[in-house]
Design a protein around this motif. Structure first.
Motif, short mmCIF file in Angstrom:
data_model
loop_
_atom_site.label_atom_id
_atom_site.label_comp_id
_atom_site.label_asym_id
_atom_site.label_seq_id
_atom_site.Cartn_x
_atom_site.Cartn_y
_atom_site.Cartn_z
N MET A 138 -19.64 -12.70 -32.80
CA MET A 138 -18.98 -13.18 -31.59
C MET A 138 -19.24 -12.25 -30.42
O MET A 138 -19.54 -12.68 -29.30
CB MET A 138 -17.47 -13.32 -31.85
N CYS B 73 -14.37 -11.22 -35.86
CA CYS B 73 -15.49 -11.55 -34.97
C CYS B 73 -16.76 -11.91 -35.71
O CYS B 73 -17.84 -11.98 -35.11
CB CYS B 73 -15.77 -10.37 -34.03
N ASN C 238 -14.96 -22.67 -27.10
CA ASN C 238 -15.48 -21.43 -27.66
C ASN C 238 -16.36 -20.70 -26.65
O ASN C 238 -17.24 -21.31 -26.03
CB ASN C 238 -16.28 -21.72 -28.93
N LEU C 239 -16.11 -19.41 -26.48
CA LEU C 239 -16.90 -18.58 -25.58
C LEU C 239 -17.09 -19.26 -24.22
O LEU C 239 -16.11 -19.59 -23.56
CB LEU C 239 -18.23 -18.20 -26.23
N PHE C 240 -18.34 -19.49 -23.80
CA PHE C 240 -18.58 -19.98 -22.44
C PHE C 240 -18.67 -21.51 -22.35
O PHE C 240 -18.95 -22.04 -21.27
CB PHE C 240 -19.86 -19.35 -21.89
N LEU D 37 -11.44 -14.73 -20.87
CA LEU D 37 -12.05 -15.37 -22.03
C LEU D 37 -11.31 -14.94 -23.29
O LEU D 37 -11.25 -13.76 -23.61
CB LEU D 37 -13.54 -15.01 -22.10
N PHE E 219 -12.19 -9.56 -21.03
CA PHE E 219 -12.57 -9.82 -22.43
C PHE E 219 -11.77 -8.91 -23.35
O PHE E 219 -11.94 -7.69 -23.33
CB PHE E 219 -14.07 -9.59 -22.60
N GLU F 240 -22.90 -12.51 -29.30
CA GLU F 240 -23.15 -13.73 -28.54
C GLU F 240 -22.60 -13.61 -27.12
O GLU F 240 -23.24 -14.05 -26.16
CB GLU F 240 -22.53 -14.93 -29.26
N PHE F 241 -21.42 -13.03 -27.00
CA PHE F 241 -20.83 -12.84 -25.67
C PHE F 241 -21.79 -12.08 -24.76
O PHE F 241 -22.07 -12.51 -23.63
CB PHE F 241 -19.50 -12.09 -25.79
N TYR G 208 -25.07 -13.85 -23.51
CA TYR G 208 -24.99 -14.91 -22.50
C TYR G 208 -24.22 -14.54 -21.23
O TYR G 208 -24.36 -15.23 -20.22
CB TYR G 208 -24.33 -16.15 -23.11
N VAL G 209 -23.42 -13.49 -21.25
CA VAL G 209 -22.44 -13.28 -20.18
C VAL G 209 -23.07 -13.08 -18.80
O VAL G 209 -22.46 -13.46 -17.78
CB VAL G 209 -21.50 -12.10 -20.53
N PRO H 115 -11.73 -8.86 -27.01
CA PRO H 115 -12.41 -9.55 -28.11
C PRO H 115 -11.76 -9.28 -29.47
O PRO H 115 -11.09 -8.26 -29.67
CB PRO H 115 -13.81 -8.92 -28.08
#
Length: 217
Positions: free
Chosen positions: A155, A149, A115-117, A65, A130, A158-159, A162-163, A132
């Motif tokens: 950022m 970030c 973006n992200l996922f 990612l 990752f 948020e990672f 949800y990860v 970041p």
């Protein structure tokens, strides 16, 4: 700390202004093409250090990612069954596709923009790599997303929010971080989201200590 962070962000911005045309770089035994407006691994030690400590197992389904020019994806593809490499920067996506091809692993790497996922939807992975952005500040371009970030580390927050949805049972995260960033804030985010972690490797540079974390849900 804030002064070091501001100086680091300024140094990265100035470094990337000097990259006006395509060039070749070497990371260990591999050659990579670097395009303008793509994060340069020569700006820090993090890319090469993470590439040496990915922890990929044979047959893993891997997500890289924020792939940038594709360094982690290319090294991960040596053992992985499949690597999905994503980046918010369309120029980075183009660059990573080139590097997958010239390193002979294009058939194992699926490069996607988003973006992200966003680009992986309902997929789950054995390993998420990752690297970041860890300097506070609001990015003003796709390129600046590589080191800024958000003012409050949005950022990274948020990672980790949800990860877990994207990890297979027993899956793990390998993440690189620096003492130039707010390390205590990172550890608080991990605790809040009920992760366990340990340091896989660390190295001291003249300006910082860089370390690799293995993180599990």
């Amino acid at each position: 700390m804030k002064l070091r962070q501001k100086l680091s962000a300024l140094a990265l911005k100035l470094l990337h202004k000097t990259i006006k045309k395509q060039k070749k770089i070497k990371i260990y035994d591999k050659v990579f093409i670097l395009l303008p407006n793509v994060f340069s691994p020569r700006g820090t030690f993090t890319s090469s250090f993470l590439a040496r400590n990915l922890g990929v197992r044979k047959g893993d389904y891997v997500l890289d990612l924020g792939t940038g020019c594709g360094i982690q994806a290319v090294f991960a593809a040596e053992k992985a069954e499949k690597v999905v490499a994503t980046d918010i920067n369309p120029q980075a996506v183009k660059c990573a596709k080139i590097n997958a091809k010239i390193n002979g692993v294009a058939e194992k790497i699926d490069v996607r923009c988003g973006n992200l996922f966003e680009p992986v939807k309902n997929e789950k992975f054995d390993l998420i790599i990752f690297s970041p952005p860890y300097l506070p500040g609001k990015p003003k371009s796709y390129l600046e997303h590589a080191w800024l970030c958000g003012e409050k580390y949005e950022m990274i927050r948020e990672f980790f929010h949800y990860v877990k949805k994207y990890l297979k049972p027993g899956g793990k995260i390998r993440m690189v971080y620096s003492t130039i960033a707010d390390v205590s804030l990172l550890f608080n985010i991990l605790r809040e989201n009920r992760f366990t972690w340990f340091v896989v490797a660390s190295m001291k540079t003249p300006l910082e200590r860089i370390f690799i974390l293995e993180i599990k849900a």
